[in-house]
Design a protein around this motif. Structure first.
Motif, PDB file in Angstrom:
ATOM      1  N   ARG A 175      -7.596  18.545   4.650  1.00 44.02           N
ATOM      2  CA  ARG A 175      -7.126  18.410   6.027  1.00 44.02           C
ATOM      3  C   ARG A 175      -5.851  17.565   6.086  1.00 44.02           C
ATOM      4  O   ARG A 175      -5.525  16.872   5.139  1.00 44.02           O
ATOM      5  CB  ARG A 175      -8.225  17.760   6.874  1.00 44.02           C
ATOM      6  N   PRO A 176      -5.163  17.606   7.235  1.00 40.70           N
ATOM      7  CA  PRO A 176      -3.953  16.787   7.360  1.00 40.70           C
ATOM      8  C   PRO A 176      -4.255  15.300   7.158  1.00 40.70           C
ATOM      9  O   PRO A 176      -5.346  14.840   7.517  1.00 40.70           O
ATOM     10  CB  PRO A 176      -3.510  17.025   8.817  1.00 40.70           C
ATOM     11  N   ASN A 177      -3.337  14.606   6.530  1.00 38.02           N
ATOM     12  CA  ASN A 177      -3.372  13.144   6.502  1.00 38.02           C
ATOM     13  C   ASN A 177      -4.401  12.507   5.568  1.00 38.02           C
ATOM     14  O   ASN A 177      -4.616  11.303   5.617  1.00 38.02           O
ATOM     15  CB  ASN A 177      -3.612  12.617   7.930  1.00 38.02           C
ATOM     16  N   VAL A 178      -5.056  13.310   4.732  1.00 36.76           N
ATOM     17  CA  VAL A 178      -6.052  12.725   3.821  1.00 36.76           C
ATOM     18  C   VAL A 178      -5.390  12.069   2.608  1.00 36.76           C
ATOM     19  O   VAL A 178      -6.048  11.348   1.850  1.00 36.76           O
ATOM     20  CB  VAL A 178      -7.090  13.773   3.345  1.00 36.76           C
ATOM     21  N   GLY A 179      -4.097  12.339   2.415  1.00 40.61           N
ATOM     22  CA  GLY A 179      -3.381  11.713   1.311  1.00 40.61           C
ATOM     23  C   GLY A 179      -3.031  12.662   0.171  1.00 40.61           C
ATOM     24  O   GLY A 179      -2.872  12.231  -0.975  1.00 40.61           O
TER      25      GLY A 179
ATOM     26  N   THR B  69       5.813  11.790   2.678  1.00 39.11           N
ATOM     27  CA  THR B  69       4.552  11.382   3.298  1.00 39.11           C
ATOM     28  C   THR B  69       4.871  10.637   4.588  1.00 39.11           C
ATOM     29  O   THR B  69       5.987  10.126   4.759  1.00 39.11           O
ATOM     30  CB  THR B  69       3.756  10.412   2.396  1.00 39.11           C
ATOM     31  N   SER B  70       3.900  10.565   5.478  1.00 38.94           N
ATOM     32  CA  SER B  70       4.057   9.719   6.662  1.00 38.94           C
ATOM     33  C   SER B  70       2.692   9.490   7.276  1.00 38.94           C
ATOM     34  O   SER B  70       1.753  10.202   6.970  1.00 38.94           O
ATOM     35  CB  SER B  70       5.013  10.359   7.673  1.00 38.94           C
TER      36      SER B  70
ATOM     37  N   ASN C 149     -10.644  10.148  -1.209  1.00 40.80           N
ATOM     38  CA  ASN C 149      -9.494   9.237  -1.221  1.00 40.80           C
ATOM     39  C   ASN C 149      -9.679   8.083  -0.230  1.00 40.80           C
ATOM     40  O   ASN C 149     -10.546   8.118   0.622  1.00 40.80           O
ATOM     41  CB  ASN C 149      -8.225  10.021  -0.882  1.00 40.80           C
TER      42      ASN C 149
ATOM     43  N   ALA D  37      -5.481   6.670  -3.802  1.00 43.17           N
ATOM     44  CA  ALA D  37      -4.190   7.168  -4.293  1.00 43.17           C
ATOM     45  C   ALA D  37      -3.131   6.076  -4.133  1.00 43.17           C
ATOM     46  O   ALA D  37      -2.331   5.837  -5.035  1.00 43.17           O
ATOM     47  CB  ALA D  37      -3.794   8.417  -3.522  1.00 43.17           C
ATOM     48  N   LYS D  38      -3.198   5.420  -2.992  1.00 48.19           N
ATOM     49  CA  LYS D  38      -2.190   4.424  -2.671  1.00 48.19           C
ATOM     50  C   LYS D  38      -2.225   3.252  -3.643  1.00 48.19           C
ATOM     51  O   LYS D  38      -1.195   2.696  -3.998  1.00 48.19           O
ATOM     52  CB  LYS D  38      -2.446   3.915  -1.257  1.00 48.19           C
TER      53      LYS D  38
ATOM     54  N   SER E  54      -0.175  14.372  -0.371  1.00 50.77           N
ATOM     55  CA  SER E  54       1.162  14.125  -0.929  1.00 50.77           C
ATOM     56  C   SER E  54       1.200  12.787  -1.665  1.00 50.77           C
ATOM     57  O   SER E  54       1.813  12.677  -2.734  1.00 50.77           O
ATOM     58  CB  SER E  54       2.208  14.156   0.180  1.00 50.77           C
ATOM     59  N   THR E  55       0.540  11.792  -1.094  1.00 51.33           N
ATOM     60  CA  THR E  55       0.483  10.486  -1.755  1.00 51.33           C
ATOM     61  C   THR E  55      -0.167  10.627  -3.125  1.00 51.33           C
ATOM     62  O   THR E  55       0.306  10.059  -4.109  1.00 51.33           O
ATOM     63  CB  THR E  55      -0.324   9.485  -0.893  1.00 51.33           C
TER      64      THR E  55
HETATM   65  P1  GDP Z   1      -1.211  14.371   3.542  1.00 50.55           P
HETATM   66  O1  GDP Z   1      -0.925  14.813   4.953  1.00 50.55           O
HETATM   67  O2  GDP Z   1      -2.601  14.749   3.143  1.00 50.55           O
HETATM   68  O3  GDP Z   1      -0.177  14.797   2.565  1.00 50.55           O
HETATM   69  O4  GDP Z   1      -1.215  12.754   3.604  1.00 50.55           O
HETATM   70  P2  GDP Z   1      -0.070  11.719   3.172  1.00 50.55           P
HETATM   71  O5  GDP Z   1       0.012  11.646   1.697  1.00 50.55           O
HETATM   72  O6  GDP Z   1       1.177  12.018   3.936  1.00 50.55           O
HETATM   73  O7  GDP Z   1      -0.746  10.356   3.656  1.00 50.55           O
HETATM   74  C1  GDP Z   1      -1.156  10.190   4.993  1.00 50.55           C
HETATM   75  C2  GDP Z   1      -1.322   8.713   5.265  1.00 50.55           C
HETATM   76  O8  GDP Z   1      -2.434   8.192   4.510  1.00 50.55           O
HETATM   77  C3  GDP Z   1      -0.117   7.892   4.863  1.00 50.55           C
HETATM   78  O9  GDP Z   1       0.113   6.918   5.837  1.00 50.55           O
HETATM   79  C4  GDP Z   1      -0.535   7.279   3.533  1.00 50.55           C
HETATM   80  O10 GDP Z   1       0.109   6.065   3.266  1.00 50.55           O
HETATM   81  C5  GDP Z   1      -2.032   7.076   3.750  1.00 50.55           C
HETATM   82  N1  GDP Z   1      -2.785   7.022   2.472  1.00 50.55           N
HETATM   83  C6  GDP Z   1      -2.722   7.903   1.446  1.00 50.55           C
HETATM   84  N2  GDP Z   1      -3.537   7.522   0.438  1.00 50.55           N
HETATM   85  C7  GDP Z   1      -4.136   6.371   0.826  1.00 50.55           C
HETATM   86  C8  GDP Z   1      -5.083   5.477   0.211  1.00 50.55           C
HETATM   87  O11 GDP Z   1      -5.540   5.653  -0.904  1.00 50.55           O
HETATM   88  N3  GDP Z   1      -5.479   4.404   0.963  1.00 50.55           N
HETATM   89  C9  GDP Z   1      -5.000   4.167   2.211  1.00 50.55           C
HETATM   90  N4  GDP Z   1      -5.452   3.095   2.847  1.00 50.55           N
HETATM   91  N5  GDP Z   1      -4.097   4.979   2.800  1.00 50.55           N
HETATM   92  C10 GDP Z   1      -3.666   6.057   2.130  1.00 50.55           C
END
Ligand code: GDP
Ligand code: MG
Length: 299
Positions: A13-17, A33-34, A127, A158-159, A19-20
């Motif tokens: 889903r969107p925003n799960v991380g 990412t955002s 994640n 991931a972060k 790309s991170t």
């Molecule tokens: P995508 O839409 O699945 O590609 O998600 P993104 O990679 O753009 O990340 C969405 C948000 O989740 C960003 O603000 C990231 O910094 C945050 N995020 C990603 N991985 C982690 C993690 O392991 N821990 C936390 N706390 N935030 C994370």
């Protein structure tokens, strides 16, 4: 020959991380990412190589119910990525640990089944465990295990680079024995201008509120390498309406100037060399709903 090589689609889903995660696995910020959902619109390819394996990742847009034509194009990006993949990584995040975690899990599994009807091996990545109390982890892993025949389930942050070594081991296991597809030095085979446009879009996602980032598309028109001088890059930021053009440019052009400076710095960091960046803003009326305009934008 024990070398393994193959394609992994990163979905969820969107925003799960997603790309991170790809960026941290590659140890390079390739995919934008955002904090806002639906930042990624096109699949982004990133290649990991070491002595044992080469993994070609495809970071995909988030899974959504498509409403706009643009979103339909984003769903096609996901389907194409899965078709080409040897296996997929399905990502969920800390929302699974909330009060509605059970309902969410059912929903996630339905999405996954829908997506993966050809039954490719799927690794579940849980994640953002940095946000989760450790003793809550096991029951959720058990529930996931019961809900779907995952190849494996790996909790990560991931972060914070937590759990990524374990994930790498699992990823290598699902890859077929194969020679590397790409030169080991290569990080992606997407062109530089693709990443330049993405980096400008990323700045827009951070800078503007509400619908502006979603109404924006960026096209790099000129990218000229010049002997003894900085690269010249000219890009157009398209918005859907005149009113958005005003917001994007800002009072006395300040907003656009800020975006230009931030984008240039990000591009220079990415390319590792100085560039001269010129930005223009144009209206492409309701482009998100217009199939022919979407095609022009390469969706
Ligand atoms: P995508 O839409 O699945 O590609 O998600 P993104 O990679 O753009 O990340 C969405 C948000 O989740 C960003 O603000 C990231 O910094 C945050 N995020 C990603 N991985 C982690 C993690 O392991 N821990 C936390 N706390 N935030 C994370
Ligand atoms: Mg993304």
């Amino acid at each position: 020959m024990k070398y393994r090589s193959g394609y992994i689609a990163i979905t969820g889903r969107p925003n799960v991380g997603k790309s991170t995660l790809m960026n941290h696995l590659l140890d390079y910020k390739l995919s934008i990412t955002s904090p806002k959902p639906q930042t990624t619109r096109r699949s982004v390819m990133g290649i990991f190589s070491d002595d044992e394996a080469q993994i070609i990742f495809l970071d995909t847009p988030g899974l959504i119910e498509p409403k706009y034509h643009l979103q339909k194009a984003m769903i096609r990006q996901i389907q194409n990525a899965i078709q080409d993949a040897d296996a997929l990584v399905y990502i969920v995040d800390d929302r699974l640990f909330g009060e509605t975690g059970g309902i969410l899990l059912t929903d996630e599994i339905n999405r996954l089944k829908d997506l993966n009807h050809s039954g490719k091996p799927a690794i579940l990545v849980i994640n953002k465990i940095d946000l989760v109390v450790k003793d809550k982890l096991l029951p959720v892993i058990d529930a996931c295990n019961a809900a779907y025949p995952f190849q494996s389930i790996i909790p990560v942050s991931a972060k914070k680079n937590d759990g990524l070594t374990d994930l790498m081991i699992e990823l290598k296991k699902v890859l077929p024995l194969h020679q590397p597809y790409y030169d080991q030095e290569i990080l992606t085979d997407f062109p530089e201008r693709f990443f330049v446009a993405e980096l400008i879009r990323e700045q827009i996602f951070y800078y503007y509120k509400e619908e502006i980032p979603y109404s924006t598309e960026v096209q790099v028109n000129e990218f000229i390498e010049r002997d003894g001088r900085k690269d010249y890059i000219s890009a157009v930021i398209f918005v859907e309406r005149d009113s958005q053009k005003g917001i994007l440019i800002g009072r006395q052009g300040k907003a656009l100037k800020d975006i230009g400076t931030r984008s240039r710095k990000a591009i220079e960091h990415f390319l590792g060399r100085p560039v001269f960046l010129e930005l223009h803003v144009k209206v492409s009326k309701d482009w998100r709903k217009d199939d022919s305009k979407l095609r022009q934008f390469g969706y």
